[in-house]
Scaffold this active site. Structure first.
Site, short mmCIF file in Angstrom:
data_model
loop_
_atom_site.label_atom_id
_atom_site.label_comp_id
_atom_site.label_asym_id
_atom_site.label_seq_id
_atom_site.Cartn_x
_atom_site.Cartn_y
_atom_site.Cartn_z
N SER A 1 0.72 -9.80 -0.70
CA SER A 1 0.54 -8.35 -0.64
C SER A 1 0.86 -7.71 0.70
O SER A 1 1.08 -6.49 0.76
CB SER A 1 -0.89 -7.99 -1.05
N LYS B 1 0.81 -1.22 0.00
CA LYS B 1 0.00 0.00 0.00
C LYS B 1 0.84 1.28 0.00
O LYS B 1 0.39 2.33 -0.46
CB LYS B 1 -0.93 0.01 1.21
#
Length: 411
Positions: A299, A49
């Site tokens: 992720s 992110k």
């Protein structure tokens, strides 16, 4: 590139890590392909992110910088925005769901953001963040419905193409869709023959439902252990790009996700959160056709330690490596010792023994015994159970069903 992917890559170079794309022999053998893990759990702030957050914040005007920024997030985007804003000398406020993992809340505060806890899920936190934005004039840094954020996430796709030139399939976790949109656009614009597949949790399948309906769909609930992708409504811009560039989207359940978290921890020594594990879970459980060279985007790694302990315990039970058995014994000296001797002969390790003479509904002159055992697998647990039965003990399993390599062991 339409999203400005190359400029994004240049902006991020030297600011965020180019994370490893690590080939795994273990997972390659299990999946039947040449499999590699794109380890964004090793990224700054523990998640991909930060890429989108840095790219978006670097494009702010002077006036926007002076007013500060606001974001809503279940945790990883929160940390990315907090880090990027503090590094740029900008004030940040993050609205997080009230049940966001404590580790993510503390980390976000540690990166310099003011944290507001509101709502049960991400979508409710976002609604409150919009109210604050309208009242204060702060700039919203959206976690996925923003071209600059999507372009930042897409730099992962550019790195995969450099690191694995022969890649045939890239598998990507999906929540609101920003990561899949960016990675798919980056890859398809440079290597259209590479297959890009998204993975959602069955408990929060908004993008999966939207693709099948041909229009945006909102799920009534987003109930999944993968809190990082627990999104009820996907972004309009990511949805547009996913429809254009992605080849397929599949779902996995929480059991498949948790078993993959345990496998990553045990086999690859990688600590991965639920949202980060769904891509590999889809490959290992046959949801994605695994042929040639496959890259799974891991992720993020920001998982609460309490969740890890529950996953480990549950995983050991399902694998037949942690078994609880109960039986009754005559209340006489040496009875417990003889029971434990049978278990020892089968090479099982005793973790805990409960020996209850008075508080159970048992006959006078008997005792209730519960034994927690560490075994090699389900077959080993079966051997212990059968050995006890041969010796005349009536044994019941508290864990009724245990998954083994060769089927299900049921007591």
């Amino acid at each position: 590139a339409r999203l400005g992917l190359t400029p994004a890559g240049e902006l991020l170079r030297g600011v965020v890590h180019e994370t490893p794309l690590a080939r795994s022999r273990t997972f390659s053998e299990l999946a039947g392909c040449d499999l590699a893990l794109k380890l964004e759990n090793l990224q700054k702030t523990g998640s991909f992110k930060i890429r989108g957050a840095v790219n978006r914040i670097r494009l702010l005007t002077g006036e926007e910088r002076s007013r500060g920024v606001i974001a809503a997030s279940a945790g990883n985007h929160a940390q990315g925005v907090a880090w990027a804003a503090t590094a740029a000398g900008i004030r940040s406020m993050i609205v997080m769901p009230a049940m966001a993992p404590l580790a993510k809340v503390q980390a976000t505060q540690g990166y310099g953001a003011d944290v507001v806890l509101r709502g049960a899920v991400y979508d409710e936190a976002m609604a409150h963040a919009r109210e604050i934005r309208d009242a204060t004039g702060r700039t919203m840094i959206h976690p996925f419905d923003d071209d600059a954020v999507i372009a930042g996430q897409g730099t992962i796709g550019l790195e995969i193409l450099r690191q694995m030139p022969g890649v045939s399939t890239v598998v990507v976790p999906v929540g609101g869709g920003g990561l899949l949109a960016g990675v798919a656009a980056a890859i398809k614009e440079q290597a259209p023959g590479v297959r890009v597949v998204g993975v959602q949790s069955e408990g929060a399948p908004a993008v999966w439902l939207s693709l099948r309906a041909g229009t945006l769909r909102t799920t009534p609930n987003a109930l999944t252990m993968a809190d990082g992708i627990a999104v009820k409504e996907p972004g309009a811009r990511p949805f547009e790009l996913i429809r254009r560039y992605a080849d397929d989207l599949v779902t996995v359940d929480d059991e498949e996700t948790s078993s993959t978290i345990l496998a990553l921890l045990e086999r690859s020594k990688q600590m991965v959160e639920g949202a980060g594990a769904v891509s590999l879970a889809a490959v290992l459980h046959g949801k994605v056709a695994a042929e040639g060279q496959v890259a799974c985007v891991i992720s993020g790694g920001n998982i609460d330690v309490n969740v890890i302990s529950r996953i480990i315990e549950r995983g050991l039970v399902r694998a037949g490596r942690r078994v609880r058995m109960t039986t009754t014994l005559d209340d006489r000296p040496g009875a417990l010792q003889r029971l434990l001797a049978v278990i020892a002969e089968e090479r099982a390790n005793v973790i805990q023994v409960i020996h209850d003479r008075v508080e159970r509904d048992i006959s006078f002159g008997q005792t209730f015994v519960e034994v927690c055992l560490e075994t090699r697998d389900g077959r080993h647990a079966d051997d212990v159970w059968q050995a006890l039965e041969r010796e005349g003990y009536h044994v019941e399993l508290i864990s009724k069903k245990v998954t083994t390599g060769g089927g299900d062991y049921t007591g």
